[in-house]
Design an enzyme around this catalytic site. Structure first.
Site, PDB file in Angstrom:
ATOM      1  N   LEU A   1      30.388 -26.435 -39.571  1.00  0.00           N
ATOM      2  CA  LEU A   1      31.694 -27.082 -39.605  1.00  0.00           C
ATOM      3  C   LEU A   1      31.941 -27.252 -41.326  1.00  0.00           C
ATOM      4  O   LEU A   1      32.883 -27.187 -42.078  1.00  0.00           O
ATOM      5  CB  LEU A   1      32.173 -28.266 -38.938  1.00  0.00           C
ATOM      6  CG  LEU A   1      32.304 -27.896 -37.448  1.00  0.00           C
ATOM      7  CD1 LEU A   1      32.509 -29.003 -36.589  1.00  0.00           C
ATOM      8  CD2 LEU A   1      34.032 -27.180 -37.548  1.00  0.00           C
ATOM      9  N   ALA A   2      30.838 -27.984 -41.939  1.00  0.00           N
ATOM     10  CA  ALA A   2      30.985 -28.701 -43.174  1.00  0.00           C
ATOM     11  C   ALA A   2      31.017 -27.617 -44.258  1.00  0.00           C
ATOM     12  O   ALA A   2      31.835 -27.482 -45.027  1.00  0.00           O
ATOM     13  CB  ALA A   2      29.790 -29.529 -43.451  1.00  0.00           C
TER      14      ALA A   2
ATOM     15  N   SER B   1      26.472 -21.806 -35.250  1.00  0.00           N
ATOM     16  CA  SER B   1      25.936 -23.135 -35.730  1.00  0.00           C
ATOM     17  C   SER B   1      25.865 -24.416 -34.738  1.00  0.00           C
ATOM     18  O   SER B   1      26.710 -24.310 -33.745  1.00  0.00           O
ATOM     19  CB  SER B   1      26.825 -23.368 -36.976  1.00  0.00           C
ATOM     20  OG  SER B   1      26.923 -22.131 -37.818  1.00  0.00           O
ATOM     21  N   HIS B   2      24.999 -25.016 -35.115  1.00  0.00           N
ATOM     22  CA  HIS B   2      24.812 -26.312 -34.166  1.00  0.00           C
ATOM     23  C   HIS B   2      25.954 -27.402 -34.022  1.00  0.00           C
ATOM     24  O   HIS B   2      26.245 -27.961 -33.206  1.00  0.00           O
ATOM     25  CB  HIS B   2      23.733 -27.043 -34.772  1.00  0.00           C
ATOM     26  CG  HIS B   2      23.100 -28.158 -33.464  1.00  0.00           C
ATOM     27  ND1 HIS B   2      23.014 -27.879 -32.297  1.00  0.00           N
ATOM     28  CD2 HIS B   2      22.956 -29.574 -33.718  1.00  0.00           C
ATOM     29  CE1 HIS B   2      22.681 -28.858 -31.579  1.00  0.00           C
ATOM     30  NE2 HIS B   2      22.555 -29.930 -32.318  1.00  0.00           N
ATOM     31  N   SER B   3      26.935 -27.132 -35.206  1.00  0.00           N
ATOM     32  CA  SER B   3      28.351 -27.987 -34.957  1.00  0.00           C
ATOM     33  C   SER B   3      28.949 -27.432 -33.610  1.00  0.00           C
ATOM     34  O   SER B   3      29.410 -28.438 -32.983  1.00  0.00           O
ATOM     35  CB  SER B   3      29.346 -27.441 -35.894  1.00  0.00           C
ATOM     36  OG  SER B   3      28.867 -27.483 -37.041  1.00  0.00           O
TER      37      SER B   3
ATOM     38  N   HIS C   1      19.725 -40.384 -29.484  1.00  0.00           N
ATOM     39  CA  HIS C   1      20.613 -40.571 -28.761  1.00  0.00           C
ATOM     40  C   HIS C   1      20.132 -40.982 -27.416  1.00  0.00           C
ATOM     41  O   HIS C   1      19.358 -40.645 -26.722  1.00  0.00           O
ATOM     42  CB  HIS C   1      21.503 -39.143 -28.649  1.00  0.00           C
ATOM     43  CG  HIS C   1      22.709 -39.299 -28.006  1.00  0.00           C
ATOM     44  ND1 HIS C   1      22.936 -39.444 -26.702  1.00  0.00           N
ATOM     45  CD2 HIS C   1      24.002 -38.910 -28.527  1.00  0.00           C
ATOM     46  CE1 HIS C   1      23.981 -39.477 -26.450  1.00  0.00           C
ATOM     47  NE2 HIS C   1      24.776 -38.988 -27.678  1.00  0.00           N
TER      48      HIS C   1
ATOM     49  N   ARG D   1      29.629 -42.261 -21.252  1.00  0.00           N
ATOM     50  CA  ARG D   1      29.562 -43.719 -21.060  1.00  0.00           C
ATOM     51  C   ARG D   1      31.006 -44.236 -21.622  1.00  0.00           C
ATOM     52  O   ARG D   1      31.734 -45.101 -21.299  1.00  0.00           O
ATOM     53  CB  ARG D   1      28.529 -44.483 -21.905  1.00  0.00           C
ATOM     54  CG  ARG D   1      27.175 -44.068 -21.202  1.00  0.00           C
ATOM     55  CD  ARG D   1      26.311 -44.613 -22.258  1.00  0.00           C
ATOM     56  NE  ARG D   1      25.928 -43.487 -23.188  1.00  0.00           N
ATOM     57  CZ  ARG D   1      25.686 -43.954 -24.490  1.00  0.00           C
ATOM     58  NH1 ARG D   1      25.683 -45.206 -25.053  1.00  0.00           N
ATOM     59  NH2 ARG D   1      25.275 -42.818 -25.112  1.00  0.00           N
TER      60      ARG D   1
END
Lengths: 612, 248
Positions: free
Chosen positions: A15-16, A42-44, A257, A273
């Site tokens: 994304l970036a 990509s991991h995005s 996380h 949550r």
């Protein structure tokens, strides 16, 4: 050797990277994005829950504004962030969300009328106004005063990345996928591009650019148990470290996380949550409200992760073959909610655990998740130390997140930073010309070819690259985790120094031809061990607790001595990073204080001791 | 003690002059909850570090790891070995260009597909940074998301009879993408413009209706419905054109 010229070289097409490339291409400059995978992988794409922006449309987000988002972010960072950057970010985020809507994101929208929501396992009623029908809605997330995370079910990263890459295709931006940058080309003052290895053919290429951007995401895979994709090995951070000039900011700031599933460490979103899911212990009883009466399950990630481990240490975890864990309970949210708002979670649980979250509990435990640290840049995204080098997104330490990132602020950062840094790069390109020193370029390529030849021939040695990687991951996992202490950290540094020595002597067992995967890792392993050493050594030296950095032997947050940011550089020939420090924030809009959650134990700037 | 698994894996690296296409056999013990991601990673680390395959998210989200698993295209990361017999045959996806072993070039194929179908919002409007977003009904947003969930893994293409025979066929993935934009009020393309893209033999009329695409889609996208809807719409569009042509 193949040489490619461009105005902007984007290393990374998540994304970036793509957002920067879009900004720069729109201004009429040429950009080429390198990506080790096809950009949409990509991991995005794995970000699930949401993107924070203070639109204030939904009733639970009423009266939200950038100021509130700013306060949440600074408190979340435990005052480790750069407040000027945080201010810039919160002011731009709403526009960024709307721009993504304009480009095609199917954001979930406000449905007017009464509906039930859950908090702490109990149902409450809320009423959305007719007037706001159809505007972008939001969900609650940890550490936020308002419901602010805009979302598309729990596939927010996926829709953002696809929409972003659609824009890239529309604009005709060039992407060289399956291409990995293996070193930056620079003369000690200016960066002029990178040497890259084609992961289709194995051949080297030189990319020459007036501006180079590192947007390669985080380096979670230096840890054994991480929610990160297998590609998140810190490729961008380690080539920056390799320059001996560009520092990694706050490498010790590593986020865990709370809800990685056990045993595969696949993430289930904080949205679980946020939407009212609860954490349960071995007795199937809630416990977070006992530790955090105000925020309960929705305190910040560092705080929730710590209490979870604390609770497990009290013997209240659930025993399993894969170690103790806790439960995440979303059953009460109901089938309809789970099937529309938490689809990935449902799929992941059924598929990887054989657990149906509509009727069963989900086994969870904190796992490494995010690198707050990264290539240190100024507020324009320009890297410290080298002209023409920039960084954005998780790869950068811009530094919006300080010592703890809030959920939903990373997706927002990629798009917002991409927009802002993109504009700054355009200004840079408008005012710059480059001289390309052919000897410098040739030298950089030859040096890398020699490294490769040495690994293939076994000239360097015969160390097994997978064994070094696995040992490094174990050391970080066991000694540089959620709770840290001087003794373990020193042991970690000692072990990692041994692995660093071994990493000089890697030899391949395969022939190294083509896009050989053993060679890909071998080219990175020394840099990865150096990154691991930056993490461990910076954690050892930081004798306080701040955000995710929790020292059992220095429990207070020490604003008198440590209201600063670590800057780690690596000198060739050394076996430890050089650590320098700078003030956390030049501009202080919100003075350090109590976060409102977590244990409040502070040595103030004046040396006053606050809290237990 | 787990089962003993035997992997028959296709091997060929076009970049290695000494490589010829063949099958390698790897034997390993099955572990609890073992996926093909875990198994293949272990084979690479312990038995053959040159073995090429693609994994990224390892959570069924990114679409990297599609391959032919005992004759059926699927995502390797979410395939549990316990759901397979102890003889496991792995082949690269057909249709896509082979990189090596189990790795194929989906990136280039999908970029071309996205260019061909114009996979973006076509609008004459300019973004106004100071304006509030345009409203959308939440039910419609959810319908768009339903189709937007495609991860471009290539399973539907690899399983498609037409795509295997004809290089120019765009595949169910492209049809689904068009359906997604047709449903989106932000896209100003007319039905005629969509017809230009897929109202041909390379598009919707090339589909033989075998529907393996729907059977193998790892995200359970309702491809059958979308293909049916598109065929009807594009069919009507043809009829309308014939009528207009005839009456002029």
């Amino acid at each position: 050797m193949e040489t490619v010229w461009t105005d902007l070289l984007c290393i990374g097409a998540g994304l970036a990277g793509e957002r920067v490339a879009i900004e720069v291409s729109t201004a009429g400059f040429q950009s080429i994005c390198l990506s080790i995978v096809p950009p949409r992988r990509s991991h995005s794409s794995a970000a699930q829950g949401g993107m924070q922006a203070s639109l204030g449309n939904c009733c639970m987000g009423e009266a939200d504004c950038p100021d509130t988002h700013f306060q949440d972010t600074v408190k979340g960072s435990d005052w480790g962030c750069d407040q000027e950057v945080a201010r810039l970010f919160v002011e731009t985020a709403p526009e960024a969300v709307r721009e993504m809507a304009f480009w095609g994101i199917p954001w979930n929208r406000i449905v007017p009328g009464k509906s039930v929501y859950f908090k702490g396992g109990k149902p409450y009623e809320k009423t959305e106004s007719e007037e706001n029908e159809g505007l972008i809605t939001a969900r609650g997330f940890g550490g936020t005063a308002k419901w602010r995370a805009c979302y598309t079910s729990d596939g927010t990263g996926h829709t953002l990345l696809y929409t972003m890459d659609n824009k890239v295709v529309e604009l005709g931006v060039t992407v060289h996928d399956r291409t990995e940058a293996i070193s930056l080309i620079h003369d000690g003052e200016t960066c002029i591009g990178a040497v890259a290895r084609c992961l289709k053919t194995g051949r080297l290429r030189a990319y020459l650019a007036r501006a180079t951007l590192i947007a390669t995401g985080g380096y979670g895979k230096i840890y054994r148990e991480s929610t990160n994709a297998v590609i998140n090995e810190g490729g961008g951070a380690l080539i920056a470290l390799d320059t001996e000039i560009v520092p990694i900011g706050n490498p010790e700031a590593v986020q865990f996380h709370p809800t990685g599933i056990v045993p595969t460490n696949i993430l289930v979103t904080e949205g679980c949550r946020g939407d009212g899911g609860t954490l349960l212990d071995v007795n199937e009883e809630r416990f977070m409200h006992e530790y955090e009466p105000e925020k309960a399950e929705l305190a910040s990630r560092d705080v929730v992760s710590r209490w979870m481990i604390h609770h497990i240490r009290r013997g209240l975890g659930v025993k399993s073959d894969h170690g103790d864990h806790l439960w995440l309970d979303i059953r009460h949210l109901g089938a309809e909610h789970i099937k529309t708002k938490l689809r990935e979670v449902e799929e992941i649980c059924n598929n990887f655990l054989g657990v149906d979250p509509i009727t069963q509990l989900i086994p969870v435990r904190p796992a490494q998740h995010y690198s707050m640290g990264g290539v240190r840049t100024d507020k324009d995204g320009a890297a410290y130390g080298l002209k023409g080098l920039f960084a954005a997104g998780e790869a950068a330490c811009w530094d919006l997140h300080g010592f703890n990132r809030l959920g939903g602020n990373s997706l927002a950062e990629t798009v917002v930073a991409g927009k802002i840094v993109g504009k700054k790069i355009v200004a840079f390109l408008q005012g710059s010309e480059s001289k390309y020193d052919t000897a410098l370029i040739k030298g950089a390529v030859i040096k890398n070819q020699e490294r490769i030849d040495g690994m293939i021939s076994g000239r360097a040695g015969h160390e097994n690259v997978f064994e070094i990687r696995n040992a490094m991951q174990d050391v970080l996992m066991e000694r540089v985790g959620i709770f840290r202490n001087g003794k373990d950290l020193q042991k970690a540094v000692d072990s990692l120094q041994g692995l660093h020595e071994k990493s000089r002597r890697v030899g391949l067992r395969s022939n190294g031809r083509g896009a050989n995967p053993e060679l890909s890792l071998a080219l990175k392993i020394q840099g990865m061990v150096r990154l691991a050493l930056c993490v461990a050594y910076a954690a050892l030296k930081r004798t306080e607790s701040r955000g995710c950095h929790a020292r059992e032997d220095f429990e207070a947050r020490n604003d008198r001595d440590w209201l600063n940011r670590t800057l780690a550089t690596w000198r060739e020939g050394s076996d430890l990073p050089t650590l320098n420090y700078e003030a956390a924030s030049k501009v202080v809009e919100l003075a350090p204080g109590d976060r409102g959650y977590g244990v409040c134990k502070i040595i103030s700037c004046d040396g006053e001791i606050i809290g237990a | 003690m787990g089962r003993e698994l035997t992997f028959h894996i296709f091997r060929y690296d076009p970049e290695d002059p000494d490589s010829i296409p063949h099958t390698d056999i790897f034997i390993m013990e099955e572990k609890e909850n073992m996926t093909l991601f875990i198994a293949l990673t272990q084979i690479r680390e312990e038995q053959d570090p040159s073995l090429q395959f693609d994994f990224c998210c390892r959570a069924g989200i990114c679409g990297s790891c599609a391959m032919v698993i005992n004759g059926r295209p699927g995502l390797a990361c979410k395939t549990l070995t316990r759901e397979l017999p102890k003889e496991i045959t792995l082949m690269p996806l057909p249709v896509f260009k082979l990189i090596a072993d189990l790795s194929v070039d989906t990136g280039a194929w999908f970029r071309a597909m996205n260019e061909k179908v114009g996979s973006w919002i076509h609008t004459s409007k300019k973004f106004d940074p100071s304006a509030r977003e345009e409203r959308m009904d939440n039910a419609l947003a959810e319908e768009i998301y339903e189709l937007e969930r495609c991860v471009e893994c290539g399973c539907c293409v690899a399983a498609c009879g037409t795509a295997n025979m004809r290089e120019d066929f765009v595949g169910a993935v492209a049809m689904n993408r068009i359906a997604r934009f047709m449903m989106d009020p932000r896209d100003e393309r007319t039905e005629d413009e969509y017809f230009e893209v897929i109202g041909t033999d390379e598009g919707i009329f090339g589909c033989m209706g075998l529907l393996a695409c729907e059977d193998v889609c790892p995200k359970n996208i309702p491809l059958q419905d979308q293909l049916g809807i598109l065929r009807r719409k594009m069919g009507w569009n043809t009829v309308k054109h014939l009528f207009r042509f005839g009456s002029s």
